[in-house]
Design an enzyme around this catalytic site. Structure first.
Site, PDB file in Angstrom:
ATOM      1  N   ASN A 168       0.806  -1.230   0.000  1.00 60.72           N
ATOM      2  CA  ASN A 168       0.000   0.000   0.000  1.00 60.72           C
ATOM      3  C   ASN A 168       0.842   1.284   0.000  1.00 60.72           C
ATOM      4  O   ASN A 168       0.423   2.295  -0.554  1.00 60.72           O
ATOM      5  CB  ASN A 168      -1.014  -0.003   1.148  1.00 60.72           C
ATOM      6  CG  ASN A 168      -0.370  -0.155   2.496  1.00 60.72           C
ATOM      7  OD1 ASN A 168       0.767  -0.583   2.602  1.00 60.72           O
ATOM      8  ND2 ASN A 168      -1.090   0.201   3.521  1.00 60.72           N
ATOM      9  N   GLU A 266       4.301  -4.029  12.386  1.00 57.70           N
ATOM     10  CA  GLU A 266       3.235  -3.038  12.177  1.00 57.70           C
ATOM     11  C   GLU A 266       2.135  -3.749  11.422  1.00 57.70           C
ATOM     12  O   GLU A 266       2.307  -4.111  10.263  1.00 57.70           O
ATOM     13  CB  GLU A 266       3.768  -1.848  11.398  1.00 57.70           C
ATOM     14  CG  GLU A 266       4.796  -1.117  12.215  1.00 57.70           C
ATOM     15  CD  GLU A 266       5.229   0.197  11.619  1.00 57.70           C
ATOM     16  OE1 GLU A 266       4.963   0.439  10.440  1.00 57.70           O
ATOM     17  OE2 GLU A 266       5.841   0.967  12.355  1.00 57.70           O
ATOM     18  N   CYS A 300      -3.302   1.266   6.799  1.00 55.41           N
ATOM     19  CA  CYS A 300      -3.516   0.603   8.098  1.00 55.41           C
ATOM     20  C   CYS A 300      -4.178   1.562   9.072  1.00 55.41           C
ATOM     21  O   CYS A 300      -4.882   1.133   9.977  1.00 55.41           O
ATOM     22  CB  CYS A 300      -2.201   0.096   8.651  1.00 55.41           C
ATOM     23  SG  CYS A 300      -0.971   1.384   8.774  1.00 55.41           S
TER      24      CYS A 300
HETATM   25  P1  NDP Z   1       0.609  -9.395   3.847  1.00 56.00           P
HETATM   26  O1  NDP Z   1       0.768  -9.670   5.299  1.00 56.00           O
HETATM   27  O2  NDP Z   1      -0.100 -10.368   3.004  1.00 56.00           O
HETATM   28  O3  NDP Z   1       2.065  -9.217   3.151  1.00 56.00           O
HETATM   29  C1  NDP Z   1       3.011  -8.332   3.648  1.00 56.00           C
HETATM   30  C2  NDP Z   1       4.393  -8.743   3.154  1.00 56.00           C
HETATM   31  O4  NDP Z   1       4.736 -10.018   3.696  1.00 56.00           O
HETATM   32  C3  NDP Z   1       4.489  -8.896   1.626  1.00 56.00           C
HETATM   33  O5  NDP Z   1       5.764  -8.468   1.204  1.00 56.00           O
HETATM   34  C4  NDP Z   1       4.344 -10.408   1.458  1.00 56.00           C
HETATM   35  O6  NDP Z   1       4.908 -10.900   0.267  1.00 56.00           O
HETATM   36  C5  NDP Z   1       5.162 -10.889   2.652  1.00 56.00           C
HETATM   37  N1  NDP Z   1       4.931 -12.301   3.002  1.00 56.00           N
HETATM   38  C6  NDP Z   1       3.923 -13.120   2.589  1.00 56.00           C
HETATM   39  N2  NDP Z   1       4.087 -14.365   3.144  1.00 56.00           N
HETATM   40  C7  NDP Z   1       5.211 -14.310   3.907  1.00 56.00           C
HETATM   41  C8  NDP Z   1       5.901 -15.258   4.716  1.00 56.00           C
HETATM   42  N3  NDP Z   1       5.466 -16.511   4.873  1.00 56.00           N
HETATM   43  N4  NDP Z   1       7.007 -14.856   5.360  1.00 56.00           N
HETATM   44  C9  NDP Z   1       7.469 -13.595   5.242  1.00 56.00           C
HETATM   45  N5  NDP Z   1       6.867 -12.655   4.473  1.00 56.00           N
HETATM   46  C10 NDP Z   1       5.749 -13.002   3.810  1.00 56.00           C
HETATM   47  O7  NDP Z   1      -0.031  -7.971   3.785  1.00 56.00           O
HETATM   48  P2  NDP Z   1      -0.539  -7.153   2.532  1.00 56.00           P
HETATM   49  O8  NDP Z   1       0.587  -6.950   1.573  1.00 56.00           O
HETATM   50  O9  NDP Z   1      -1.793  -7.750   2.048  1.00 56.00           O
HETATM   51  O10 NDP Z   1      -0.831  -5.730   3.220  1.00 56.00           O
HETATM   52  C11 NDP Z   1      -2.006  -5.448   3.893  1.00 56.00           C
HETATM   53  C12 NDP Z   1      -1.846  -5.567   5.403  1.00 56.00           C
HETATM   54  O11 NDP Z   1      -0.777  -4.765   5.875  1.00 56.00           O
HETATM   55  C13 NDP Z   1      -3.084  -5.048   6.124  1.00 56.00           C
HETATM   56  O12 NDP Z   1      -3.451  -5.912   7.168  1.00 56.00           O
HETATM   57  C14 NDP Z   1      -2.624  -3.725   6.719  1.00 56.00           C
HETATM   58  O13 NDP Z   1      -3.325  -3.286   7.818  1.00 56.00           O
HETATM   59  C15 NDP Z   1      -1.200  -3.996   7.011  1.00 56.00           C
HETATM   60  N6  NDP Z   1      -0.455  -2.740   7.098  1.00 56.00           N
HETATM   61  C16 NDP Z   1      -0.078  -2.276   8.338  1.00 56.00           C
HETATM   62  C17 NDP Z   1       0.571  -1.076   8.469  1.00 56.00           C
HETATM   63  C18 NDP Z   1       1.016  -0.581   9.818  1.00 56.00           C
HETATM   64  O14 NDP Z   1       1.882   0.284   9.851  1.00 56.00           O
HETATM   65  N7  NDP Z   1       0.461  -1.047  10.922  1.00 56.00           N
HETATM   66  C19 NDP Z   1       0.862  -0.238   7.304  1.00 56.00           C
HETATM   67  C20 NDP Z   1       0.421  -0.814   6.062  1.00 56.00           C
HETATM   68  C21 NDP Z   1      -0.225  -2.020   5.981  1.00 56.00           C
HETATM   69  P3  NDP Z   1       4.032 -11.083  -1.078  1.00 56.00           P
HETATM   70  O15 NDP Z   1       3.651  -9.730  -1.511  1.00 56.00           O
HETATM   71  O16 NDP Z   1       4.986 -11.734  -1.989  1.00 56.00           O
HETATM   72  O17 NDP Z   1       2.864 -11.944  -0.709  1.00 56.00           O
END
Ligand code: NDP
Length: 498
Positions: A168, A266, A300
């Site tokens: 995002n 986060e 988020c």
């Molecule tokens: P995900 O948790 O699906 O993915 C986040 C990252 O983790 C991506 O780079 C993803 O890779 C990677 N990932 C996936 N599987 C694994 C694994 N097994 N081990 C390590 N890394 C892995 O989140 P989204 O990308 O869908 O983002 C949305 C979420 O992020 C929402 O819940 C949102 O609230 C949260 N968020 C929180 C923020 C905060 O500051 N609190 C800020 C922004 C978002 P890949 O893309 O290849 O799947």
């Protein structure tokens, strides 16, 4: 090439010849051991291919971690002010590249050009804050228990950091991890989200241009299972700074705990705006709508619940709808657009599923929620932002993170009930209250279970203030502000007798 106007972006998109980007390991652009690549398309027009990236494996992760481990030896010895100087140069380069970088960001993620520019300037501000922190990594000196003894504490850099980001905010989130890591003397292996790796490749080029030594920052692109998982499991990784979903955060924390690696997580949010009283409904609605629908609600810290006392509910709902009517949905290159598409069709589907669940539970779509499919809209995941009312606190749409342009209105009897509903979710990231009563505002700030509290203010945060959540919204040291020192360094205590 001109990057200055919105029409400039459309022309720029037409000129793109999709290029294959490598991983950035030990200062070199390298191909993955898999020999495979994957491509990404324009979020606002999914027929347009943008670029290809390495479909990396554990072998690539190991190379990157070993490079970061080797680089740590020298980098951790570089004086803080010299590390800060590189970050100042990096911040300047981010600002200098804002036009091109905002095109890339809007193309891969879908957000409006104004939002992309705002994100890049914000990243530059955060990098500058970190550069300053590199000059003041403080310890304490205290009296000894015996004569002629000085007792002091030092901060030592943690080591190799795994930085994992969602899609995002593909510029500010990695900068929020890489800049403090570098400031405190750590080295980094960064894995971007698979849908938004393009800006990350540019960030590596800018860090390189700023003078970051080889191996200090490494980029490995690829899926969560093939890249994220081995990265999190690597024994040489001493800290994991992860932004993403709560479910993955829990999983990562379990893995890290087995070898006492540190985590900074986060995670998701279900952020409330409690509305009790006001002088002007429209100005409150303006703040709520902006905090709910910026980045198409894919933040988020988006406000996703309006908890309003019943005597104000109708007036505020009307004011919110009036503001929502002003939102103009479209592609980033169009004039006056205020909301882009969702990141992809799969995500749109999940948001629409929540609208359906809400209606089945008894909520009503009071405004919006339509999918847009005419003309240009057919090639992206476009929808009109939605307002649900008749929402009650136990409904799934009142408790679960939707992460899209959906705002739920929950009517309550009084402020006691409002406070209790605000806390009655698993998350605790950001919370707002709108009231003219100073005591009530302070009581809310004291009692709301949330990492960040905003009084008569949407949920926008500042580039120098700690950022994080409690409950299921976060774990470990807050990022951005001076709190980062607790994650990126370890304490050492030194006794000196003379
Ligand atoms: P995900 O948790 O699906 O993915 C986040 C990252 O983790 C991506 O780079 C993803 O890779 C990677 N990932 C996936 N599987 C694994 C694994 N097994 N081990 C390590 N890394 C892995 O989140 P989204 O990308 O869908 O983002 C949305 C979420 O992020 C929402 O819940 C949102 O609230 C949260 N968020 C929180 C923020 C905060 O500051 N609190 C800020 C922004 C978002 P890949 O893309 O290849 O799947």
């Amino acid at each position: 090439m001109a990057y200055a106007t919105k029409t400039g972006m459309q022309e720029w998109l037409d000129t793109i010849q999709p290029k294959v980007y490598g991983n950035f390991i030990n200062g070199e652009w390298t191909e993955s051991s898999s020999g495979k690549t994957f491509s990404i398309n324009n979020s606002a027009n999914n027929k347009k291919e943008l670029a290809s990236f390495q479909d990396s494996t554990e072998v690539d992760v190991n190379q990157a971690v070993e490079a970061a481990h080797k680089a740590f030896k020298n980098w951790s010895m570089v004086p803080g002010p010299d590390r800060g100087a590189i970050l100042y140069r990096f911040a300047d380069l981010l600002e200098k590249s804002v036009d091109e970088l905002s095109f890339i960001l809007s193309a891969e993620q879908g957000k409006t050009l104004a939002e992309s520019k705002g994100e890049i300037f914000r990243a530059a501000k955060e990098a500058r804050f970190c550069a300053g922190e590199a000059f003041r990594i403080e310890g304490n000196t205290m009296p000894g228990e015996r004569n002629n003894v000085w007792s002091s504490t030092l901060r030592k850099p943690l080591g190799v950091i795994a930085a994992i980001a969602p899609w995002n905010f593909p510029v500010v989130t990695p900068v929020r991890k890489i800049a403090p890591a570098l400031a405190y003397g750590c080295t980094v292996v960064y894995k971007p989200a698979s849908v938004t790796p393009w800006t990350s490749a540019r960030l590596m080029e800018l860090l390189d241009e700023a003078g970051t030594p080889k191996g200090v920052v490494n980029l490995v692109v690829g899926s969560g299972s093939r890249v994220g998982n081995p990265l999190v499991n690597h024994p040489l990784v001493k800290g994991i700074s992860f932004t993403g979903s709560t479910a993955l955060g829990v999983q990562i924390n379990q893995i890290a705990a087995r070898r006492f690696a540190k985590t900074q997580l986060e995670l998701g949010g279900k952020n409330p705006a409690v509305v009790l009283d006001y002088d002007d409904a429209q100005s409150v609605a303006k703040q709520i709508v902006s905090a709910a629908f910026a980045c198409s609600g894919q933040r988020c810290t988006s406000i996703s619940r309006v908890i309003v006392v019943k005597e104000k509910k109708e007036e505020l709902t009307e004011a919110i709808i009036k503001e929502m009517r002003e939102i103009k949905v479209g592609a980033a290159w169009e004039e006056d657009i205020t909301m882009g598409p969702l990141v992809n069709q799969q995500h749109l589907k999940s948001v629409l599923e929540y609208l359906k669940i809400g209606q089945e539970e008894g909520a009503r779509i009071r405004f919006g929620g339509d999918v847009l499919t005419n003309g240009l809209f057919a090639d992206g995941a476009y929808m009109v932002p939605a307002l649900l009312d008749l929402v009650t606190p136990e409904m799934r749409v009142a408790k679960e993170e939707i992460f899209g342009p959906v705002l739920a209105v929950i009517e309550v009897e009084d402020k006691e009930q409002a406070f209790s509903v605000a806390n009655d979710v698993e998350y605790g990231l950001a919370a707002s209250i709108f009231t003219n009563n100073l005591s009530t505002a302070y009581r809310f700030a004291d009692q709301v279970e949330s990492g960040m509290v905003h009084i008569n203010h949407g949920t926008a945060s500042a580039a120098h203030m700690p950022f994080g959540g409690v409950k299921q919204s976060g774990f470990g040291a807050f990022s951005i502000g001076s709190s980062n020192v607790d994650f990126f360094t370890e304490m050492k205590v030194v006794y000196f007798q003379y």
